[in-house]
Design a protein around this motif. Sequence first.
Motif, PDB file in Angstrom:
ATOM      1  N   UNK A 107       0.832  -1.197   0.000  1.00 35.40           N
ATOM      2  CA  UNK A 107       0.000   0.000   0.000  1.00 35.40           C
ATOM      3  C   UNK A 107       0.875   1.259   0.000  1.00 35.40           C
ATOM      4  N   UNK A 108       1.917   1.235   0.844  1.00 38.90           N
ATOM      5  CA  UNK A 108       2.835   2.380   0.866  1.00 38.90           C
ATOM      6  C   UNK A 108       3.551   2.519  -0.476  1.00 38.90           C
ATOM      7  N   UNK A 109       3.954   1.389  -1.060  1.00 40.88           N
ATOM      8  CA  UNK A 109       4.625   1.438  -2.363  1.00 40.88           C
ATOM      9  C   UNK A 109       3.715   2.062  -3.420  1.00 40.88           C
ATOM     10  N   UNK A 111       1.519   4.376  -2.982  1.00 39.29           N
ATOM     11  CA  UNK A 111       1.537   5.834  -2.839  1.00 39.29           C
ATOM     12  C   UNK A 111       2.823   6.418  -3.415  1.00 39.29           C
ATOM     13  N   UNK A 112       3.967   5.817  -3.086  1.00 43.87           N
ATOM     14  CA  UNK A 112       5.229   6.413  -3.541  1.00 43.87           C
ATOM     15  C   UNK A 112       5.367   6.328  -5.054  1.00 43.87           C
ATOM     16  N   UNK A 113       4.784   5.296  -5.653  1.00 43.50           N
ATOM     17  CA  UNK A 113       4.766   5.231  -7.123  1.00 43.50           C
ATOM     18  C   UNK A 113       3.894   6.356  -7.689  1.00 43.50           C
ATOM     19  N   UNK A 114       2.762   6.594  -7.050  1.00 45.87           N
ATOM     20  CA  UNK A 114       1.894   7.704  -7.474  1.00 45.87           C
ATOM     21  C   UNK A 114       2.631   9.028  -7.383  1.00 45.87           C
ATOM     22  N   UNK A 153       4.270   9.463 -21.190  1.00 38.78           N
ATOM     23  CA  UNK A 153       4.168   8.000 -21.190  1.00 38.78           C
ATOM     24  C   UNK A 153       4.775   7.424 -19.915  1.00 38.78           C
ATOM     25  N   UNK A 154       5.937   7.928 -19.516  1.00 36.85           N
ATOM     26  CA  UNK A 154       6.594   7.432 -18.297  1.00 36.85           C
ATOM     27  C   UNK A 154       5.711   7.649 -17.071  1.00 36.85           C
ATOM     28  N   UNK A 155       5.140   8.841 -16.980  1.00 42.53           N
ATOM     29  CA  UNK A 155       4.280   9.149 -15.831  1.00 42.53           C
ATOM     30  C   UNK A 155       3.073   8.217 -15.784  1.00 42.53           C
ATOM     31  N   UNK A 156       2.474   7.965 -16.937  1.00 40.11           N
ATOM     32  CA  UNK A 156       1.290   7.092 -16.951  1.00 40.11           C
ATOM     33  C   UNK A 156       1.643   5.645 -16.645  1.00 40.11           C
ATOM     34  N   UNK A 157       2.809   5.202 -17.091  1.00 37.12           N
ATOM     35  CA  UNK A 157       3.230   3.835 -16.761  1.00 37.12           C
ATOM     36  C   UNK A 157       3.382   3.672 -15.256  1.00 37.12           C
ATOM     37  N   UNK A 158       4.029   4.642 -14.615  1.00 37.93           N
ATOM     38  CA  UNK A 158       4.229   4.546 -13.164  1.00 37.93           C
ATOM     39  C   UNK A 158       2.887   4.632 -12.434  1.00 37.93           C
ATOM     40  N   UNK A 159       2.021   5.546 -12.889  1.00 34.15           N
ATOM     41  CA  UNK A 159       0.699   5.673 -12.264  1.00 34.15           C
ATOM     42  C   UNK A 159      -0.105   4.387 -12.438  1.00 34.15           C
ATOM     43  N   UNK A 160       0.033   3.752 -13.606  1.00 40.70           N
ATOM     44  CA  UNK A 160      -0.684   2.503 -13.850  1.00 40.70           C
ATOM     45  C   UNK A 160      -0.225   1.397 -12.927  1.00 40.70           C
ATOM     46  N   UNK A 161       1.091   1.299 -12.699  1.00 40.78           N
ATOM     47  CA  UNK A 161       1.603   0.286 -11.772  1.00 40.78           C
ATOM     48  C   UNK A 161       1.075   0.545 -10.370  1.00 40.78           C
ATOM     49  N   UNK A 162       1.028   1.816  -9.974  1.00 36.35           N
ATOM     50  CA  UNK A 162       0.468   2.164  -8.671  1.00 36.35           C
ATOM     51  C   UNK A 162      -0.991   1.725  -8.571  1.00 36.35           C
ATOM     52  N   UNK A 164      -2.532  -0.686 -10.236  1.00 38.22           N
ATOM     53  CA  UNK A 164      -2.670  -2.153 -10.207  1.00 38.22           C
ATOM     54  C   UNK A 164      -2.361  -2.690  -8.815  1.00 38.22           C
ATOM     55  N   UNK A 165      -1.275  -2.209  -8.201  1.00 43.72           N
ATOM     56  CA  UNK A 165      -0.941  -2.671  -6.847  1.00 43.72           C
ATOM     57  C   UNK A 165      -2.044  -2.290  -5.863  1.00 43.72           C
ATOM     58  N   UNK A 166      -2.549  -1.062  -6.007  1.00 38.49           N
ATOM     59  CA  UNK A 166      -3.616  -0.624  -5.115  1.00 38.49           C
ATOM     60  C   UNK A 166      -4.880  -1.449  -5.288  1.00 38.49           C
ATOM     61  N   UNK A 167      -5.224  -1.771  -6.530  1.00 33.64           N
ATOM     62  CA  UNK A 167      -6.462  -2.529  -6.771  1.00 33.64           C
ATOM     63  C   UNK A 167      -6.354  -3.932  -6.200  1.00 33.64           C
TER      64      UNK A 167
END
Length: 545
Positions: A107-109, A111-114, A153-162, A164-167
Amino acid sequence: MEAALQPPRRSFVREWIFTVDHKKIGIMYGVTALFFFLLGGLFALLVRTDLLSPSGIFTAQNYNEFFTMHATIMIFAVIIPLLTGAFGNYLVPLHIGARDMAFPRMNALSYWLYLASGFVLLLSMVFGMPDAGWTSYPPYSVQAQGPGIDLWVTALHIAGLSSILGSINFIVTIHKMRAPGMTYNRMSLFTWSMLVTAYMQLFGTPALAGAITTLISDRHFGTVFFNSSAGGDPMLYQHLFWFYSHPAVYIMILPAFGIVSEILPVFARKPIFGYHAIAYSSIAIGFLGFFVWAHHMFVAGMAMATGIPFMISSMIIAVPTSVKIFNWLATLWRGSVEYTVPMMFASLGFIGSFIIGGFSGVIVAAVPLDMQLHDTYFIVAHIHYVLFGGSVMVIMAGLHFWFPKVTGRMYNTKLGYLSFWLYFIGTQVAFFPMHFLGLAGMPRRIASYAPVFQFWNDVSSIGAYILGLGTLVIVSNLLYSAKRGKKVAANPWGAQTLEWTISSPPPEHNFDDLPVVTSNPYQPYTDPNLRKVPNANPNPTPSPV
């Protein structure tokens, strides 16, 4: 004994930077997203300032960058993180009677990815902002020079990983960590909305990752996924992009529906009308949301016959949404309604504005009408009534509703009412004239326009400035009140979900003893003793637990 239960004092770094407490992570999501809300709002004001003059005030390049950054920030750095990261993280474990999320470190990860995603977006303001709109359609996004698209693109990739982990965390938490007695049909409606939203994020986000990965590959690695002259197909990008991005509209509105379903029964002092209908309609919206993506592509070269099924599915999805609205209105009917600040945002603000956005959505779902209106300001009006009149209005309702729970203090209610009216009037003045502009044929995403469109553009810009003023009032009020507001008891609203049964702010471990649940949280309002909202004063009478 009480002193022994107090957690030991920690440094700021251990208290916040290394925290895995879902409540603190939710607060960090909220504070970060509100910062980006101010930044995204500033870009919106720059766009509206440019449109005060038919010839434009900024260059066309600047204008393209402003509206690209505005939309990208508002969608990926504000609305989704606020509704899922802030409200979801803070409330879901409390609503289901759990002590934390299933995977606190993950969960913390998230946030930091976001935060890292937002930082990359900020870097683009230094090294070159994207200018292809929040959709970044090829071929322009493939050919665009500079680092703007790459950073996007980089920002959206990182936000997407955040996301997926959150979901994954929400899905496991809700399925496996509910308190004794909390069956699915006793969960809060906000928890239901978060469960469906998490599944949509989990299944939709990989499609967006595929779209932007192939985009970056075409830009730098010599592939031709979207080069029609070399056998590629630009339509492929649009299919992948909208397979995520239309469900993303529901990702941005389903948690808002859940928040409204929490606030209305509290201030109507009635059990929510149609609990099961509201809960199951969320599932219907989540399922149907994956079958409507191509209605964004009617003018992209799609055969009309191919568009018909998507037109029908887009109209059908209005049914479960209407079911919710009907049940909310029925909840208000003959209730002992008290129009507190959060109730004003949730009822008149949200329902009144969202119905306009929903109705215009049915209009543009029709193939022949969409082909006439798609590239006009009518679409801008529609999406802002859904996302601002809908999602943002509910975010403000939720902030004012749970502010006493998070801080243990009450905000200035006079400033709260002032901010509501600034938001409500500003929304109508800013966005309703865009319908007229669209019907008159003004194209969207242009830095200059024919003088015949100036009057309604000026009106719309005045509305945007009113919204900016309202935002400053809200932020000032909440920031000041978090430190200086009057202290309130644990349950100033007389609400019945589990978070209101513990202290404000809640202790780190949430519950001394896990609660045993015997009914859904709206049933207690059948008790005549709960038919009035307690005064939200510093020393209200505690409501029964």
